[in-house]
Scaffold this motif. Structure first.
Motif, PDB file in Angstrom:
ATOM      1  N   ASP A   1       7.874   8.084   4.690  1.00  0.00           N
ATOM      2  CA  ASP A   1       7.618   8.274   6.115  1.00  0.00           C
ATOM      3  C   ASP A   1       6.196   7.849   6.465  1.00  0.00           C
ATOM      4  N   SER A   2       5.958   7.680   7.759  1.00  0.00           N
ATOM      5  CA  SER A   2       4.623   7.312   8.251  1.00  0.00           C
ATOM      6  C   SER A   2       4.073   6.110   7.489  1.00  0.00           C
ATOM      7  N   LEU A   3       4.885   5.076   7.396  1.00  0.00           N
ATOM      8  CA  LEU A   3       4.489   3.892   6.642  1.00  0.00           C
ATOM      9  C   LEU A   3       3.279   3.215   7.262  1.00  0.00           C
ATOM     10  N   GLY A   4       2.406   2.733   6.396  1.00  0.00           N
ATOM     11  CA  GLY A   4       1.247   1.968   6.820  1.00  0.00           C
ATOM     12  C   GLY A   4       1.174   0.669   6.035  1.00  0.00           C
ATOM     13  N   PRO A   5       0.342  -0.274   6.475  1.00  0.00           N
ATOM     14  CA  PRO A   5       0.217  -1.552   5.767  1.00  0.00           C
ATOM     15  C   PRO A   5      -0.121  -1.364   4.282  1.00  0.00           C
TER      16      PRO A   5
ATOM     17  N   THR B   1      13.514   1.815 -18.616  1.00  0.00           N
ATOM     18  CA  THR B   1      14.192   0.711 -17.961  1.00  0.00           C
ATOM     19  C   THR B   1      13.631   0.548 -16.556  1.00  0.00           C
ATOM     20  N   TRP B   2      13.466  -0.694 -16.155  1.00  0.00           N
ATOM     21  CA  TRP B   2      12.946  -0.992 -14.819  1.00  0.00           C
ATOM     22  C   TRP B   2      13.983  -1.762 -14.013  1.00  0.00           C
ATOM     23  N   GLY B   3      14.001  -1.491 -12.706  1.00  0.00           N
ATOM     24  CA  GLY B   3      14.801  -2.292 -11.811  1.00  0.00           C
ATOM     25  C   GLY B   3      14.121  -3.632 -11.550  1.00  0.00           C
ATOM     26  N   GLN B   4      14.793  -4.478 -10.775  1.00  0.00           N
ATOM     27  CA  GLN B   4      14.277  -5.819 -10.532  1.00  0.00           C
ATOM     28  C   GLN B   4      13.176  -5.828  -9.477  1.00  0.00           C
ATOM     29  N   GLY B   5      13.038  -4.744  -8.752  1.00  0.00           N
ATOM     30  CA  GLY B   5      12.021  -4.648  -7.711  1.00  0.00           C
ATOM     31  C   GLY B   5      12.572  -5.022  -6.348  1.00  0.00           C
ATOM     32  N   THR B   6      12.080  -4.344  -5.343  1.00  0.00           N
ATOM     33  CA  THR B   6      12.467  -4.649  -3.964  1.00  0.00           C
ATOM     34  C   THR B   6      11.206  -4.666  -3.103  1.00  0.00           C
ATOM     35  N   GLN B   7      11.077  -5.689  -2.298  1.00  0.00           N
ATOM     36  CA  GLN B   7       9.870  -5.866  -1.486  1.00  0.00           C
ATOM     37  C   GLN B   7       9.924  -4.966  -0.251  1.00  0.00           C
ATOM     38  N   VAL B   8       8.840  -4.253  -0.033  1.00  0.00           N
ATOM     39  CA  VAL B   8       8.654  -3.489   1.201  1.00  0.00           C
ATOM     40  C   VAL B   8       7.420  -4.052   1.883  1.00  0.00           C
ATOM     41  N   THR B   9       7.591  -4.491   3.122  1.00  0.00           N
ATOM     42  CA  THR B   9       6.477  -5.041   3.892  1.00  0.00           C
ATOM     43  C   THR B   9       6.342  -4.241   5.171  1.00  0.00           C
ATOM     44  N   VAL B  10       5.144  -3.711   5.406  1.00  0.00           N
ATOM     45  CA  VAL B  10       4.881  -2.910   6.592  1.00  0.00           C
ATOM     46  C   VAL B  10       3.988  -3.712   7.522  1.00  0.00           C
ATOM     47  N   SER B  11       4.476  -3.963   8.715  1.00  0.00           N
ATOM     48  CA  SER B  11       3.714  -4.732   9.689  1.00  0.00           C
ATOM     49  C   SER B  11       2.932  -3.791  10.600  1.00  0.00           C
ATOM     50  N   SER B  12       1.727  -4.188  10.914  1.00  0.00           N
ATOM     51  CA  SER B  12       0.880  -3.328  11.764  1.00  0.00           C
ATOM     52  C   SER B  12       1.022  -3.699  13.235  1.00  0.00           C
TER      53      SER B  12
ATOM     54  N   GLY C   1      12.562  -4.074   2.695  1.00  0.00           N
ATOM     55  CA  GLY C   1      12.598  -4.927   3.863  1.00  0.00           C
ATOM     56  C   GLY C   1      11.312  -4.841   4.653  1.00  0.00           C
ATOM     57  N   LEU C   2      11.394  -5.308   5.893  1.00  0.00           N
ATOM     58  CA  LEU C   2      10.251  -5.315   6.806  1.00  0.00           C
ATOM     59  C   LEU C   2      10.349  -4.127   7.741  1.00  0.00           C
ATOM     60  N   VAL C   3       9.277  -3.364   7.810  1.00  0.00           N
ATOM     61  CA  VAL C   3       9.256  -2.151   8.621  1.00  0.00           C
ATOM     62  C   VAL C   3       7.955  -2.131   9.427  1.00  0.00           C
ATOM     63  N   GLN C   4       8.031  -1.603  10.622  1.00  0.00           N
ATOM     64  CA  GLN C   4       6.818  -1.449  11.428  1.00  0.00           C
ATOM     65  C   GLN C   4       6.015  -0.237  10.970  1.00  0.00           C
ATOM     66  N   ALA C   5       4.726  -0.336  11.128  1.00  0.00           N
ATOM     67  CA  ALA C   5       3.856   0.791  10.789  1.00  0.00           C
ATOM     68  C   ALA C   5       4.281   2.020  11.581  1.00  0.00           C
ATOM     69  N   GLY C   6       4.253   3.151  10.897  1.00  0.00           N
ATOM     70  CA  GLY C   6       4.684   4.397  11.505  1.00  0.00           C
ATOM     71  C   GLY C   6       6.148   4.715  11.277  1.00  0.00           C
ATOM     72  N   GLY C   7       6.874   3.730  10.800  1.00  0.00           N
ATOM     73  CA  GLY C   7       8.300   3.919  10.566  1.00  0.00           C
ATOM     74  C   GLY C   7       8.595   4.543   9.222  1.00  0.00           C
ATOM     75  N   SER C   8       9.880   4.606   8.902  1.00  0.00           N
ATOM     76  CA  SER C   8      10.350   5.200   7.654  1.00  0.00           C
ATOM     77  C   SER C   8      11.294   4.241   6.956  1.00  0.00           C
ATOM     78  N   LEU C   9      11.472   4.498   5.667  1.00  0.00           N
ATOM     79  CA  LEU C   9      12.337   3.650   4.858  1.00  0.00           C
ATOM     80  C   LEU C   9      12.919   4.503   3.751  1.00  0.00           C
ATOM     81  N   ARG C  10      14.149   4.182   3.359  1.00  0.00           N
ATOM     82  CA  ARG C  10      14.734   4.846   2.200  1.00  0.00           C
ATOM     83  C   ARG C  10      15.210   3.797   1.213  1.00  0.00           C
ATOM     84  N   LEU C  11      14.712   3.915   0.017  1.00  0.00           N
ATOM     85  CA  LEU C  11      15.126   3.039  -1.080  1.00  0.00           C
ATOM     86  C   LEU C  11      16.137   3.775  -1.952  1.00  0.00           C
TER      87      LEU C  11
END
Length: 114
Positions: A83-87, A103-114, A10-20
């Motif tokens: 953690d500490s996501l950047g663009p 085997t590969w998954g279908q992929g998931t988009q990660v977008t980091v906004s600055s 998904g869309l995350v702000q810079a400095g944030g965290s994400l768990r896939l």
């Protein structure tokens, strides 16, 4: 053949965290290794993190110190905590595993906004 289902991008702000999350259609104990790669347009897919059935873990140089791979054997699921996501982390993230085949998954988009 193993099927993989990813979630958590998904869309995350810079400095944030994400768990896939990546859930396999069969037991993780049948897998030799599992992990995550990422890819940006025009670039090769690059390793983010992998772990083996013996819990040997490897991290890509660009994410060391900011990324943790873990798994829940009971759920046949592995996770990527970033953690500490950047663009520069903006990419399509693919989960991956190796049993008799890769085997590969279908992929998931990660977008980091600055």
């Amino acid at each position: 053949q193993v099927r993989l289902m990813e979630s958590g991008g998904g869309l995350v702000q810079a400095g944030g965290s994400l768990r896939l999350s990546c859930t396999a259609s069969e037991s993780v104990f049948s897998l030799r290794a599992m992990g995550w790669y990422r890819q940006t347009p025009g670039k090769q897919r690059k390793l983010v993190a992998t772990t083996t059935k013996f819990n040997n873990t490897f991290y890509g140089d660009s994410v060391k110190g900011r990324v943790t791979i873990s798994r829940d054997n009971a759920k046949n699921t592995w996770y990527l905590q970033i953690d500490s996501l950047g663009p520069e982390d903006t990419a399509i993230y693919y989960c991956w595993c190796r049993a008799a085949y890769e085997t590969w998954g279908q992929g998931t988009q990660v977008t980091v906004s600055s």
